[in-house]
Structures are given as C-alpha cells and as structure tokens.
Design an enzyme around this catalytic site. Structure first.
Site, PDB file in Angstrom:
ATOM      1  CD  GLU A  91      -1.249  -0.443   3.632  1.00 51.56           C
ATOM      2  OE1 GLU A  91      -1.909   0.458   4.133  1.00 51.56           O
ATOM      3  OE2 GLU A  91      -1.351  -1.636   3.958  1.00 51.56           O
ATOM      4  CB  CYS A 111       7.564  -5.478   8.497  1.00 49.02           C
ATOM      5  SG  CYS A 111       8.916  -4.662   9.380  1.00 49.02           S
ATOM      6  CB  CYS A 115       7.136  -2.965  16.163  1.00 50.10           C
ATOM      7  SG  CYS A 115       8.780  -2.423  15.657  1.00 50.10           S
ATOM      8  N   GLY A 158       7.094  -2.214   6.014  1.00 50.10           N
ATOM      9  CA  GLY A 158       8.468  -2.684   5.862  1.00 50.10           C
ATOM     10  C   GLY A 158       9.485  -1.817   6.566  1.00 50.10           C
ATOM     11  CD  GLU A 159      13.811  -0.634   9.369  1.00 51.31           C
ATOM     12  OE1 GLU A 159      12.911  -0.207  10.110  1.00 51.31           O
ATOM     13  OE2 GLU A 159      14.761   0.080   8.984  1.00 51.31           O
ATOM     14  CB  SER A 213      10.413   3.980  14.982  1.00 45.44           C
ATOM     15  OG  SER A 213       9.986   4.342  13.693  1.00 45.44           O
ATOM     16  CG  ASN A 289      -2.874   5.004  13.886  1.00 45.71           C
ATOM     17  OD1 ASN A 289      -3.793   5.798  13.844  1.00 45.71           O
ATOM     18  ND2 ASN A 289      -1.678   5.275  13.407  1.00 45.71           N
TER      19      ASN A 289
HETATM   20  N1  SAH Z   1       9.978   0.198   9.702  1.00 47.95           N
HETATM   21  C1  SAH Z   1      10.089   1.628   9.737  1.00 47.95           C
HETATM   22  C2  SAH Z   1       9.076   2.353   8.884  1.00 47.95           C
HETATM   23  C3  SAH Z   1       7.640   1.876   8.861  1.00 47.95           C
HETATM   24  S1  SAH Z   1       6.617   2.199  10.233  1.00 47.95           S
HETATM   25  C4  SAH Z   1      10.061   2.115  11.163  1.00 47.95           C
HETATM   26  O1  SAH Z   1       9.921   1.306  12.070  1.00 47.95           O
HETATM   27  O2  SAH Z   1      10.263   3.299  11.379  1.00 47.95           O
HETATM   28  C5  SAH Z   1       6.279   3.914  10.247  1.00 47.95           C
HETATM   29  C6  SAH Z   1       6.017   4.449  11.647  1.00 47.95           C
HETATM   30  O3  SAH Z   1       4.732   4.050  12.148  1.00 47.95           O
HETATM   31  C7  SAH Z   1       7.030   3.956  12.672  1.00 47.95           C
HETATM   32  O4  SAH Z   1       7.413   4.995  13.519  1.00 47.95           O
HETATM   33  C8  SAH Z   1       6.220   2.928  13.430  1.00 47.95           C
HETATM   34  O5  SAH Z   1       6.778   2.660  14.678  1.00 47.95           O
HETATM   35  C9  SAH Z   1       4.871   3.593  13.472  1.00 47.95           C
HETATM   36  N2  SAH Z   1       3.756   2.713  13.819  1.00 47.95           N
HETATM   37  C10 SAH Z   1       3.568   1.420  13.534  1.00 47.95           C
HETATM   38  N3  SAH Z   1       2.403   0.967  14.032  1.00 47.95           N
HETATM   39  C11 SAH Z   1       1.840   2.019  14.660  1.00 47.95           C
HETATM   40  C12 SAH Z   1       0.620   2.201  15.377  1.00 47.95           C
HETATM   41  N4  SAH Z   1      -0.221   1.199  15.557  1.00 47.95           N
HETATM   42  N5  SAH Z   1       0.375   3.425  15.863  1.00 47.95           N
HETATM   43  C13 SAH Z   1       1.222   4.458  15.680  1.00 47.95           C
HETATM   44  N6  SAH Z   1       2.384   4.345  15.016  1.00 47.95           N
HETATM   45  C14 SAH Z   1       2.693   3.142  14.515  1.00 47.95           C
END
Ligand code: SAH
Length: 344
Positions: A91, A111, A115, A158-159, A213, A289
């Site tokens: 997406e 990914c 997390c 993804g990362e 992050s 979220n």
């Molecule tokens: N893998 C990378 C980029 C993708 S995630 C990273 O970890 O930075 C993009 C951002 O959204 C990251 O800061 C991630 O921690 C955050 N994120 C993921 N799930 C989330 C959620 N449920 N609520 C708020 N932020 C979230």
C-alpha cells in the site's frame, strides 16, 4: 527470470544499450519513458520497433495494478493498494499537506521487525521490494491521482534499512534529474533502529531526513515493544544518531507512538529529555493507532499534551502528528491486512 528494467540506473541502462549496439542517445530516451510511467515498450513511440521488441524480450516492465483506492472524506487522503507483478500487494498513501503532496511508500511486503504495536509485521516478511517497485509506488500514485508529488516518506510497510541496497538505488532513481527529480531534502526515511545501516547511511551523506522510531527511552520498555532493541539498545542507537548528525548535519526526527500506561508518563518524558541532550532533534508524538490484534491502547489526549509540554519546556521541538485518513485505515498496514483477511 527477466531483469526489471526500471530498477536500472541511467548509467546501467547506458551500458546495457551500448552492448546492444544502440546509439548513445537511446539510453536517455528509454529512461525518460520509463520514469514517465509507460505501461508497455510499445508506448516508447520514438524507438525503432525492433528495439522495442528486443527490450520486451529481455526485460520486465513492472506496472502495478490498483486493487483498491480509497479517498478519505475527512481530508482527501488517498490510500492505494497495489498488486505487484508476482501477485503480492503493498500500500501507498497520498497525503495533501500545505507544503505539498506527500506520498508514503512501502519498502517491503510485510515486515520482519516484529514491533508489538504494528499491523505490518503480523504476517512477518514476505519479500523485499525492488528499487523499480518503490519507484512505481511514487510514479503510479502521481499518474493515477493526477496530483504532483513533491515529498516522499519511506514510512509505509516494511523496514527500509532491512532492504538497504534497493532503497539506496530507489533514492538514486527518484532523485535523478532525468526522472522524477525529487530532492533529497524532500525525502524522509524511517527506521526502527538498525544501527550498522544508520552508520552506513551516514557515510553516504545524503541530505534526506532520518526518522528514528524510538517509542521509549529505556531498554526495558523499548525491548518489550520493539524486538530490534534487544540487538541494538537505546544508547547504541542514540550514539549512531549522533554520528549521523555529525556526518550529515541533518537534524534527526524521532517518532514516538504514545501508548497508554506504557511510555507516556512524565518520568518517561524526563528520561527522554536526558537521553536526547545535545542532539539536535525533533520529536513527533503519534497517537497510537488501534490495531485490532494488539492489546496496546492509545494515550489520552491530555497525557499526550502533558508529555509534549515537558519536552518543549526544555527546548526540544515536539509536535503531535495530525491524524490523516482516519476513516480509510490509512495507517500502518491496516488496509493490506483487511484485504488479506477477506481473501484467504
Ligand atoms: N519500519 C520503519 C518504517 C515503517 S513504520 C520504522 O519502524 O520506522 C512507520 C512508523 O509508524 C514507525 O514509527 C512505526 O513505529 C509507526 N507505527 C507502527 N504501528 C503504529 C501504530 N499502531 N500506531 C502508531 N504508530 C505506529
């Protein structure tokens, strides 16, 4: 398997066409067509037919297909679900800000990082995207929406630093003057904190914005919600960020998802201040979220404001991220999950 032509840089394309005994000007012609988003080699109308045929025999021209396109009634955010040439889906989100249209792209299908609060990682990593596929996300979002793209964030599924070589190649493609010509300062890359790759990126001295992050300033909490922290703990990560700043002179942006009773106390804010001391930084608080599969809940609004004030009072730039596309699941892997659930 045929090679993907759009993943080639201009100089690689030059070499390839030279080997095919083509005149020197051809490579720029082909490259320009590719970066305009042609759907077949036959659309390259100023190329001899024989060359178009040879290219089609040798190379794969990727064209993602729109599976779903949702437009937010609240703020005009557009979310695309694309089908790639092998059937996998990713997406892309198009957000309209006053400083220009920003596209948030995915760098992997799924990914591997695990997390606890993130929907994108639930099924693990399926595969990494090629440079051309990442370019397609930007290109076809612009073509389909008719909205010119001025900013890119690598913050989708993804990362990016787990797909380092392809991401760097993508940056070269999207930044090139003969292509979409998006300036490095208009690009942000978000990482969960793969330290050796942050250091490698620092060496390249690209002028993009690095977003980290962080989500917690202490190892106990961070390791609990982000497994990557067990490998590269907070102090090592922040040392890499300092190195990144020293090499690039670019202020680091820290993302911090506010999770109720996990990382949102005033003591945590004060520890964060201490850890960031002396590092030019911007902290972006993200109201968590909701992810159906996760027990973690967003912090109360008042808690977020209190946290922000503690940072700001000590001179740390801190913003609360505006939620866009709240009515279309425009965050963190939600749409792809829904689609997968509906179509087993
Ligand atoms: N893998 C990378 C980029 C993708 S995630 C990273 O970890 O930075 C993009 C951002 O959204 C990251 O800061 C991630 O921690 C955050 N994120 C993921 N799930 C989330 C959620 N449920 N609520 C708020 N932020 C979230």
């Amino acid at each position: 398997m045929k090679q993907e032509i759009k993943s080639l840089t201009l100089s690689e394309l030059k070499t390839a066409l030279e080997e095919m005994k083509q005149p020197a000007f051809r490579s720029k012609q082909v490259y320009t067509w590719l970066h305009r988003g042609v759907r077949s080699f036959d659309e390259m109308t100023d190329l001899p037919k024989a060359l178009r045929e040879v290219l089609a025999e040798r190379y794969l021209l990727t064209v993602p297909e729109v599976v779903r396109c949702q437009v937010s009634a609240l703020d005009g955010t557009v979310k695309y679900l694309w089908r790639l040439s092998d059937g996998n889906c990713v997406e892309t989100v198009l957000m309209k800000y006053h400083h220009g249209n920003t596209v948030c792209i995915s760098s992997e299908v799924g990914c591997p990082m695990g997390c606890a609060f993130c929907a994108s990682t639930i099924g693990g990593l399926v595969r990494r995207l090629s440079a051309g596929e990442m370019l397609d996300e930007v290109l076809f979002t612009e073509l389909d929406s008719g909205e010119p793209i001025s900013n890119i964030v690598l913050m989708g599924i993804g990362e990016p630093l787990d797909n380092y070589d392809n991401v760097c190649r993508f940056l070269e493609l999207v930044n090139s003057g003969e292509g979409m010509n998006v300036g490095m300062r208009h690009i942000s890359l978000s990482t969960c904190g793969i330290v050796p790759k942050i250091l490698e990126l620092a060496e390249s001295r690209l002028q993009l914005t690095l977003s980290v992050s962080l989500h917690a300033p202490d190892d106990e909490t961070r390791s609990r919600i982000m497994p990557v922290n067990r490998r590269w703990p907070v102090d090592e990560l922040l040392a890499a960020c300092r190195e990144y700043y020293a090499k690039t002179n670019r202020r680091i942006s820290f993302e911090y998802a506010m999770i109720r009773d996990v990382n949102d106390s005033p003591e945590t804010a004060r520890l964060l201040l201490k850890k960031l001391k002396g590092l030019p930084a911007h902290v972006n608080l993200i109201p968590l979220n909701n992810v159906e599969e996760s027990p973690l809940k967003p912090s109360e609004r008042g808690t977020v404001l209190r946290f922000q004030k503690i940072l700001e009072d000590q001179g740390v730039a801190c913003t609360i991220r505006r939620t866009l596309g709240g009515d279309i699941d425009a965050s963190c892997g939600q749409l792809r999950r829904k689609y997968q659930k509906q179509t087993p």
